[in-house]
Design an enzyme around this catalytic site. Sequence first.
Site, mmCIF file in Angstrom:
data_model
loop_
_atom_site.group_PDB
_atom_site.id
_atom_site.type_symbol
_atom_site.label_atom_id
_atom_site.label_comp_id
_atom_site.label_asym_id
_atom_site.label_seq_id
_atom_site.Cartn_x
_atom_site.Cartn_y
_atom_site.Cartn_z
ATOM 1 N N LYS A 1 -1.224 -7.780 -2.744
ATOM 2 C CA LYS A 1 -2.560 -7.194 -2.768
ATOM 3 C C LYS A 1 -2.403 -5.703 -3.001
ATOM 4 O O LYS A 1 -1.668 -5.035 -2.263
ATOM 5 C CB LYS A 1 -3.174 -7.468 -1.400
ATOM 6 C CG LYS A 1 -4.407 -6.736 -1.033
ATOM 7 C CD LYS A 1 -4.733 -7.125 0.408
ATOM 8 C CE LYS A 1 -6.137 -6.804 0.813
ATOM 9 N NZ LYS A 1 -6.423 -5.397 0.887
ATOM 10 N N LYS B 1 -4.797 9.836 -12.221
ATOM 11 C CA LYS B 1 -4.141 10.588 -11.139
ATOM 12 C C LYS B 1 -2.689 10.827 -11.536
ATOM 13 O O LYS B 1 -1.844 9.945 -11.389
ATOM 14 C CB LYS B 1 -4.202 9.782 -9.850
ATOM 15 C CG LYS B 1 -5.607 9.505 -9.374
ATOM 16 C CD LYS B 1 -5.800 10.159 -8.042
ATOM 17 C CE LYS B 1 -7.151 9.923 -7.467
ATOM 18 N NZ LYS B 1 -7.126 9.749 -6.028
ATOM 19 N N TYR C 1 0.817 -1.202 0.000
ATOM 20 C CA TYR C 1 0.000 0.000 0.000
ATOM 21 C C TYR C 1 0.860 1.265 0.000
ATOM 22 O O TYR C 1 1.512 1.571 1.001
ATOM 23 C CB TYR C 1 -0.911 -0.004 1.244
ATOM 24 C CG TYR C 1 -2.169 -0.837 1.097
ATOM 25 C CD1 TYR C 1 -2.439 -1.564 -0.058
ATOM 26 C CD2 TYR C 1 -3.113 -0.878 2.119
ATOM 27 C CE1 TYR C 1 -3.604 -2.303 -0.189
ATOM 28 C CE2 TYR C 1 -4.282 -1.617 1.995
ATOM 29 C CZ TYR C 1 -4.517 -2.318 0.843
ATOM 30 O OH TYR C 1 -5.673 -3.045 0.707
HETATM 31 P P1 FBP Z 1 -11.590 -3.465 1.752
HETATM 32 O O1 FBP Z 1 -11.932 -4.414 0.638
HETATM 33 O O2 FBP Z 1 -12.715 -3.285 2.707
HETATM 34 O O3 FBP Z 1 -11.030 -2.183 1.203
HETATM 35 O O4 FBP Z 1 -10.423 -4.177 2.606
HETATM 36 C C1 FBP Z 1 -9.100 -4.195 2.158
HETATM 37 C C2 FBP Z 1 -8.166 -3.628 3.183
HETATM 38 O O5 FBP Z 1 -6.837 -3.774 2.773
HETATM 39 C C3 FBP Z 1 -8.316 -4.196 4.582
HETATM 40 O O6 FBP Z 1 -7.598 -5.396 4.748
HETATM 41 C C4 FBP Z 1 -7.819 -3.071 5.432
HETATM 42 O O7 FBP Z 1 -8.362 -3.040 6.701
HETATM 43 C C5 FBP Z 1 -8.291 -1.878 4.681
HETATM 44 O O8 FBP Z 1 -8.412 -2.227 3.334
HETATM 45 C C6 FBP Z 1 -7.303 -0.727 4.818
HETATM 46 O O9 FBP Z 1 -7.771 0.358 4.097
HETATM 47 P P2 FBP Z 1 -7.066 1.786 4.207
HETATM 48 O O10 FBP Z 1 -5.595 1.579 4.155
HETATM 49 O O11 FBP Z 1 -7.599 2.520 3.023
HETATM 50 O O12 FBP Z 1 -7.510 2.371 5.496
#
Ligand code: FBP
Length: 297
Positions: A199, A207, A165
């Site tokens: 993931k 963007k 992320y």
């Molecule tokens: P969602 O499908 O609900 O977006 O879940 C994926 C996820 O990676 C979860 O595992 C995690 O809690 C959440 O998104 C984190 O989202 P963010 O970093 O946007 O707060």
Amino acid sequence: MNTRPPLAQLGLGAGKKARLHRILYRSGLGNGTALFLPYDHGLEHGPRDFAGNPAAADPRYVIKLAVDGGFNGVAIQIGLAQKFYWDYAGEVPLVLKLNGKSEIPAIDPLSPVNATVEEAVRLGADAVGYTLYVGSPAQDRDFAQYQQVRRDAERLGMPLIVWSYPRGSAIDAKGGKDSFYAVDYAARIASELGADLVKVNFPRPDKQDGVPAAYQGEFSADQAIGAVVRSAGRSLLLVSGGEKAGDEAMIEKARLSMEAGATGLIFGRNIWQRDPEEARRFAARLAEILAKYPSVA
Ligand code: FBP
């Protein structure tokens, strides 16, 4: 379309291969694709995420949803795994999330580790999850704690799923967390750092503020997700859901991802924020898409 690399080409030891085989070929549709249900939001966002469907505050409700909906795994933190997975142990694969953070303090994004791969083995997990905040000012500490998890996963034969992320002020200044640039880079970093599965959020080619020249210009959604799958290389790609959105937008995201060569989807809020009937119906629609993209082991 990219082809998904078969398990035999992923450089896996026997333990990782056996567990991934259970996830991809003995669970869900059993056709090499995967639909995971993440439920670590109580830690990441707090109970606010359950406001629209109070039933989802109960871990038993969500784990049962994963069992009944034929998911390939449920991703939860150690506390829920210890106290709630037991009821359904073996009925749906467990992905034990090893790190996580609350949304409360305004600090550089970093998810501290709170559980070990040994605990995942004890709980019967078939994979572990680790959130890596790509581009965060705390990236050096993140890489260091990740290294320990990666080595433990290797030693204990446990598949490692990296939530890759992009986050933090530097990312915000370069197109944001879901720009094509940031997501593509995140997929490549997970591959470089030894993720078995990665993931990512669906990339947004529109963007472009502050992104490098290679990402400026006209890119379609399928070009962007295709490039991200290639950047993940021999790390199998999973696409996350994000905040709850309309059915058709999510279905299109799922279709484009699978067409591009993703292995599957990991949708949380878009499943358990719906009422049970709607959730099952929507999961069945996602399964129809996955059914079109089988692969051999
Ligand atoms: P969602 O499908 O609900 O977006 O879940 C994926 C996820 O990676 C979860 O595992 C995690 O809690 C959440 O998104 C984190 O989202 P963010 O970093 O946007 O707060």
